[in-house]
Scaffold this active site. Structure first.
Site, short mmCIF file in Angstrom:
data_model
loop_
_atom_site.label_atom_id
_atom_site.label_comp_id
_atom_site.label_asym_id
_atom_site.label_seq_id
_atom_site.Cartn_x
_atom_site.Cartn_y
_atom_site.Cartn_z
N HIS A 121 -71.42 -8.46 4.46
CA HIS A 121 -70.72 -8.51 5.55
C HIS A 121 -69.33 -8.00 5.56
CE1 HIS A 121 -68.23 -12.13 4.66
NE2 HIS A 121 -69.55 -12.71 3.92
N ASP A 122 -69.12 -7.55 6.67
CA ASP A 122 -67.63 -6.87 7.16
C ASP A 122 -66.86 -5.86 5.99
OD1 ASP A 122 -67.21 -8.87 9.39
OD2 ASP A 122 -67.51 -10.24 7.82
N GLY A 139 -67.88 -9.96 0.58
CA GLY A 139 -67.45 -9.80 1.78
C GLY A 139 -65.94 -9.12 1.99
#
Length: 259
Positions: A121-122, A139
Site C-alpha cells: 500500500h501507498d 508500505g
C-alpha cells in the site's frame, strides 16, 4: 477495434474496458476497474475494485491487482492501484491499493514487475523500473525512475530509492538509497556507482566521473555524509545537475542513507 473476452472470464458490468483488450479464461475483473486500450489480461489474473490499468499493459496469470492493503489501519476507504502504460505484471505478483495516507499505490510506465513480487500500500514506483523475481516493497516505499531490484530484494517501510540505482539480489534495504548507487552485500552497502546502467541510458563520461568523485568523498573517504558533501562542494564551484540531484536527495533523506 474489438474487445476479446473469453466466455469463461468474469467481467463485472461496471468495468470500463478499452478497445483492443484481450481478457483470458478465468480472469476476474470487478466493477470499479479500468483497463486501458490494447492491454492483455491473461488467464486467472485478478483485477479488483480500485484498479486502474493503463494502455498496452500485460497482466499475467495469478497476478492480483488492487487487493485491499495489508494494513490494520485500513477501514475500507476508496483507494486505488494504478498501473502505468506498457507495464508488465508477471505471474503471481501482487499490487495492493493505497490507504487514506495517500489514496493510491502507483506503478509507473514501462515497468517490468516479475513473478511473485509484492508492491504494498501507498508505494510509488517510477518509470522504467525492473523488479526481479520475489522482490518485495513494504508500505510507503518510493522507487525512482530506471531502478533495478535484484531477485529477493527487500525494502522496508518509508524507504526511498533514487533514480538509476541498482540493488543486488537478496539485499535488505533499511535506509534510503542514493541515486546512481550500486548496492550489494549483507548488510547492504554502497559498492560503487551504477556505471553500466548510466552508460546504457546515455549519461556522459563527464557526468559519470563527477558522480564517482562525489561518491568517493561521501562514501569512501572516511568522512561522514555531511562533511563529504561539503568537501565536494568546496572543491567544485560548478556542480553538474546530475550530481546536484544526488546531493539534494541525500540532504532531504528522512531515514538516512545507506553508506
Amino acid at each position: 477495434m474489438s474487445v476479446e473476452i473469453h466466455p469463461l472470464a468474469s467481467v463485472a458490468p461496471g468495468a470500463k474496458i478499452g478497445t483492443n483488450v484481450n481478457i483470458g479464461p478465468f480472469a476476474v475483473i470487478e466493477s470499479d476497474t479500468e483497463i486501458g486500450d490494447g492491454s492483455t489480461i491473461h488467464a486467472h489474473a485478478t483485477i479488483l475494485n480500485g484498479s486502474r490499468i493503463g494502455q498496452e499493459c500485460a497482466i499475467f496469470p495469478g497476478a492480483v491487482i488492487g487487493a485491499v492493503p495489508q494494513d490494520l489501519k485500513f477501514k475500507g476507504e476508496q483507494t486505488f492501484a494504478i498501473i502505468g502504460e506498457r507495464s508488465v505484471i508477471r505471474e503471481c505478483a501482487t499490487i495492493n491499493r493505497g490507504t487514506e495516507a495517500t489514496g493510491r499505490a502507483i506503478i509507473g510506465k514501462d515497468c517490468l514487475i516479475m513473478a511473485y513480487c509484492h508492491v504494498a500500500h501507498d508505494c510509488t514506483v517510477g518509470d522504467h523500473v525492473v523488479m526481479s523475481n520475489v522482490s518485495q516493497l513494504a508500505g510507503h516505499v518510493t522507487i525512482g525512475n530506471w531502478v533495478i531490484l535484484g531477485g529477493l530484494a527487500k525494502i522496508i517501510q518509508f524507504c526511498s530509492v533514487g533514480d538509476h540505482a541498482m540493488i543486488g539480489a537478496d539485499c535488505k534495504v533499511t535506509k534510503d538509497v542514493a541515486p546512481y548507487a550500486l548496492i550489494g552485500r549483507e548488510p547492504a552497502k554502497v559498492e560503487g556507482v551504477n556505471k553500466i546502467g548510466l552508460r546504457r541510458r546515455g549519461f556522459s563520461n563527464q557526468a559519470i566521473d563527477a558522480i564517482q568523485e562525489l561518491y568517493s568523498a561521501v562514501f569512501f573517504s572516511g568522512m561522514n555524509t555531511t562533511d563529504g558533501m561539503e568537501e565536494y562542494e568546496r572543491l567544485h564551484e560548478n556542480v553538474l545537475s546530475e550530481v546536484q540531484a544526488c546531493i539534494s536527495f541525500i540532504r532531504s533523506s528522512q531515514k538516512g542513507i545507506i553508506r
